[in-house]
Design an enzyme around this catalytic site. Structure first.
Site, short mmCIF file in Angstrom:
data_model
loop_
_atom_site.label_atom_id
_atom_site.label_comp_id
_atom_site.label_asym_id
_atom_site.label_seq_id
_atom_site.Cartn_x
_atom_site.Cartn_y
_atom_site.Cartn_z
N SER A 112 -1.06 3.39 3.01
CA SER A 112 -1.59 1.86 3.01
C SER A 112 -3.15 2.07 3.72
O SER A 112 -3.25 2.84 4.19
CB SER A 112 -0.95 0.92 3.33
OG SER A 112 -0.57 0.97 4.70
N CYS A 113 -3.67 1.07 3.56
CA CYS A 113 -5.28 0.85 4.25
C CYS A 113 -5.36 -0.63 4.25
O CYS A 113 -4.66 -1.49 4.53
CB CYS A 113 -6.20 1.59 3.65
SG CYS A 113 -6.37 1.33 1.81
N GLY A 114 -6.75 -0.77 4.05
CA GLY A 114 -7.08 -2.26 3.87
C GLY A 114 -6.94 -2.96 2.79
O GLY A 114 -6.31 -3.93 2.56
#
Length: 273
Positions: free
Chosen positions: A236-238
């Protein structure tokens, strides 16, 4: 051949089975526009791949993966065929191109490679540059074979907190993960998903060449975060872009399967408290 060098691409630019996609995309707080920059300079013969256009128009969160029907239609409009070997790059070296690499893999097209070092390395080596609009070939009939296992949703992430079916690796900076640095989207607070770990995407890239680190160097990065090697891994990330950089780094090490939490922190942090 999931990564190609600038020299390899230069030698193969005229190959009729090669299609080069400029996948440049920028964070909203940079005020930069990938398509505008493409018109000023791009690798000869490139087609601009608009990440925001290749997204679900009805989704609440940015550049959510589209339906297979929409992806087929948009890919066909820019002349992409299932027989094409796609080369994807971006203007920041390695940033948004891995997102497109993942999207095509998710939709069953694995004849796709990332240009290591991207446009930055290409320009630093004084290789040829074009400007102006792309020349789109005849509309094609691109078909998808979706690999659902390459995507996880928020329900699966919530369930995973208790049953730990997969490791969740967050690609954002340490400050954003720890909650000490602001998110680029002003309405989103920083922080992290419970029981996730952090490997910032920048740590997977050589800051000078803008290429991925070597396989051995990447292996050491993953060893430091101490994930369960027998478990499956999701990233995941932003908002689902830089997660694909670390996912690609993971794939480089030993080719293991992985998935992306597409909604990422933007979706997670937007939940009602």
């Amino acid at each position: 051949m999931s990564l190609v060098t600038t020299d390899w691409l230069e030698k193969n630019l005229t190959n009729e089975n090669i299609k080069v996609l400029d996948c440049s995309w920028h964070m909203p707080n940079t005020k930069r526009n990938g398509k505008d920059e493409f018109l000023k300079e791009h690798i000869p013969g490139s087609i601009f791949f608009d990440i925001d256009k290749f997204s679900d128009p009805l989704a609440k969160f940015p550049h959510t993966i589209p339906t297979s029907d929409l992806f087929e239609n948009l890919s066909s409009e820019i002349g992409i065929k299932n027989s094409d070997h796609l080369i994807v790059y971006d203007s920041l070296g390695i940033f948004s191109a891995p997102r497109v690499w993942w999207m095509f893999n998710y939709f069953g097209h694995n004849k796709i490679s990332i240009l290591d070092g991207g446009l930055i390395k290409w320009k630093n080596e004084n290789k040829k540059i074009e400007n102006g609009p792309e020349k789109i070939s005849q509309k094609s009939q691109f078909k998808c074979t979706t690999k659902n296992e390459m995507l996880v949703n928020i329900a699966q992430v919530k369930e995973n907190i208790n049953n730990k079916k997969f490791e969740l690796v967050d690609a954002r900076s340490k400050g954003r993960f720890d909650g000490t640095e602001n998110e680029p989207r002003p309405d989103i607070k920083s922080g992290s998903i419970p029981k996730s770990c952090n490997l910032p995407w920048m740590e997977c890239i050589n800051p000078i060449s803008k290429c991925f680190l070597s396989k051995e160097e990447l292996k050491k990065k993953f060893e430091k975060i101490n994930i369960n090697k027998s478990s499956t891994v999701a990233f995941s990330c932003g908002s689902g872009v830089t997660a694909c950089i670390v996912a690609k780094a993971f794939e480089i090490i030993d080719g293991k399967n992985f998935s992306i939490y597409d909604g990422s922190w933007t979706e997670w942090a937007s939940q009602p408290k």
